[in-house]
Design an enzyme around this catalytic site. Sequence first.
Site, PDB file in Angstrom:
ATOM      1  N   ASP A 223       0.858  -1.156   0.187  1.00 40.74           N
ATOM      2  CA  ASP A 223       0.082  -0.006   0.046  1.00 40.74           C
ATOM      3  C   ASP A 223       0.792   1.228   0.031  1.00 40.74           C
ATOM      4  OD1 ASP A 223      -2.918   0.679   0.371  1.00 40.74           O
ATOM      5  OD2 ASP A 223      -1.920   1.971   2.170  1.00 40.74           O
TER       6      ASP A 223
ATOM      7  N   GLU B  66       2.013  -0.071  -4.703  1.00 42.93           N
ATOM      8  CA  GLU B  66       1.220   0.927  -5.498  1.00 42.93           C
ATOM      9  C   GLU B  66       1.898   2.065  -5.024  1.00 42.93           C
ATOM     10  OE1 GLU B  66      -2.842   2.923  -4.095  1.00 42.93           O
ATOM     11  OE2 GLU B  66      -1.576   2.269  -2.398  1.00 42.93           O
TER      12      GLU B  66
HETATM   13  C1  GLC Z   1      -4.161   3.025  -0.728  1.00 44.35           C
HETATM   14  C2  GLC Z   1      -5.386   1.835  -0.735  1.00 44.35           C
HETATM   15  C3  GLC Z   1      -6.762   2.988  -0.156  1.00 44.35           C
HETATM   16  C4  GLC Z   1      -6.292   3.337   1.271  1.00 44.35           C
HETATM   17  C5  GLC Z   1      -5.210   3.940   1.264  1.00 44.35           C
HETATM   18  C6  GLC Z   1      -4.663   4.242   2.640  1.00 44.35           C
HETATM   19  O1  GLC Z   1      -4.436   3.863  -1.702  1.00 44.35           O
HETATM   20  O2  GLC Z   1      -5.447   1.343  -1.998  1.00 44.35           O
HETATM   21  O3  GLC Z   1      -7.615   1.993  -0.336  1.00 44.35           O
HETATM   22  O4  GLC Z   1      -7.594   4.054   1.520  1.00 44.35           O
HETATM   23  O5  GLC Z   1      -4.025   3.438   0.613  1.00 44.35           O
HETATM   24  O6  GLC Z   1      -4.178   3.128   3.251  1.00 44.35           O
END
Ligand code: GLC
Length: 559
Positions: free
Chosen positions: A201, A259
């Site tokens: 994440d 991500e």
């Molecule tokens: C990422 C996740 C999202 C979440 C954020 C904070 O972007 O995909 O769903 O709200 O991180 O953890």
Amino acid sequence: MELNRHWWKECVFYQIYPRSFQDSNGDGMGDLRGIINRVDHLVELGIGAIWLGPVFKSPNDDMGYDIADYRDIMEQFGTMADWEELRDKLHANGIKILVDLVVNHTSDEHPWFVEARKSRDNAYHDYYIWRPGRDGREPNNWASFFTPSAWEYNEATDEYYLHLFSKKQPDLNWHNPAVREEVYDLMSWWLDKGADGFRMDVINLLCKTDGLPDASGPVDMNGYVFPTEHMCDRPPIHEYLQEMAKRVYADKDIFTVGECIALTTEEGCRYTAGKKHEIDAVFSFAHIDMDGQPLGKWYYRPWKLPELKSRLFEWQHALKDGWLGLFWSNQDQPRALSRFGTTGKYRFRCAKMLGIILHNLRGTPFVYQGEELGMVNVPWTSTDQLRDVESLNFVANCRRTGAGDEFMWDAVHRKARDNARTPMPWDDSPNGGFTTGEPWIMLNPDYPQVNVAAAKRDPNSVFYFYKKLIELRKGNLIMPYGEPTLLLPEDEQVFAYEKRLDGEHWLIAGNFSDEAVERPLSCLVPGSELILSNVSEKLEADGVLRLQPWEGVIIRLSE
Ligand code: GLC
């Protein structure tokens, strides 16, 4: 050609949003037992691995992305024994499992933070990021993703703590070696448990600019500035990820995909190039960010097809030694058809075409649950139907600042994350067979028509087409490894590219319009063969590409 083959390049991943996949105990919320009961769906689709959204103990301020215990399962989702059973059932079917690693922040209910906020000399205080106020206000001008300011005041220590997301998601202090040790430990713990890797994440946000200076971008509706330049890819992020790889997984055949927000291709290469120095792959948001403005995703920016192509292909070219996770949507994005395609008469045809375009790019495709049914955004009629902290905050901001209902509704219908979070519709029974109770969020009202059972009754469904596409990857190394070249870059209707691997030469094309099109294409020589189309059954290979509205094709070109 040296292919650098890996299992995670050659299979298709499926993303499960646990809360909305399948409820097994009638509490209206998906759970692990529900997923166990639906493994057959994954097996039939032919996927090779899942990314399971967070299932850890959490007060659910951000639907599980606020973790209170990294080694325990959220009560509503079941028990650790359920997780193990799911792991075993998946493994028995040749399906691997990625754990969602959320370590930019914890929940404010995590014992570390409960301690940290008690006093400045608490042993855990330095696990988080604290600053004194400035002139009776927040320490700097940073906006958060989910609340106006990225700072929250803590009375006990008379300081503010940083939270890039909600105020119940305090950011961890990655400069503290103890924090890094904790994270490496919990990662090893999950690998020992049989996880096959991690979806990481917001992994490029771990380090913030030293001194946390004010951000300089445009001021938002609340008077704060989104600190992209001070939170993305800041040093020493690469050193930390190298340390993580060395300590946890460099010698293991697992998969890590990060991500990465506002990622440049240069940074994407640094994270992923090389032999497990940092992470295996990144999710780039270049194509996702296309329809947002500098002030953020809620501010719609119109786009045309050439821009989508160039944003995707910039990454196709740049990441030659690294790797990409390919996706049209996920739990944070609107449904792909509503954003990139069409939701009208050609909806299902378009869903298949989008599949063709994505699965042949270089990278590993991730199918987001419901995409294999051709799901679309939700026609929300009341803000009471929304559940997501981000949307609710946006609605509150709009109301407070008088931004106007028209702007607010247009943005919610286009971009609210809840659009992709409605329950999986399994059949046309009440609540789509998702739950026997009251669902935690409404189903998409089209579920009586668009559901798994209906898709399985129809040999022409998106589901069976995805199954074919996924199967095709198994025998064709050109899909993951071929060298892609964009054709017709300026064309506003046709997305076309060639791929080459050794003697193999393919043409991939999709029509992003309601009109039939014809384009001269010299590579389409006699002898070329149609591998897959969502419309045509045969091909006239005479130097002209002919596509019906929203048709997609994969063609083997004769050399
Ligand atoms: C990422 C996740 C999202 C979440 C954020 C904070 O972007 O995909 O769903 O709200 O991180 O953890």
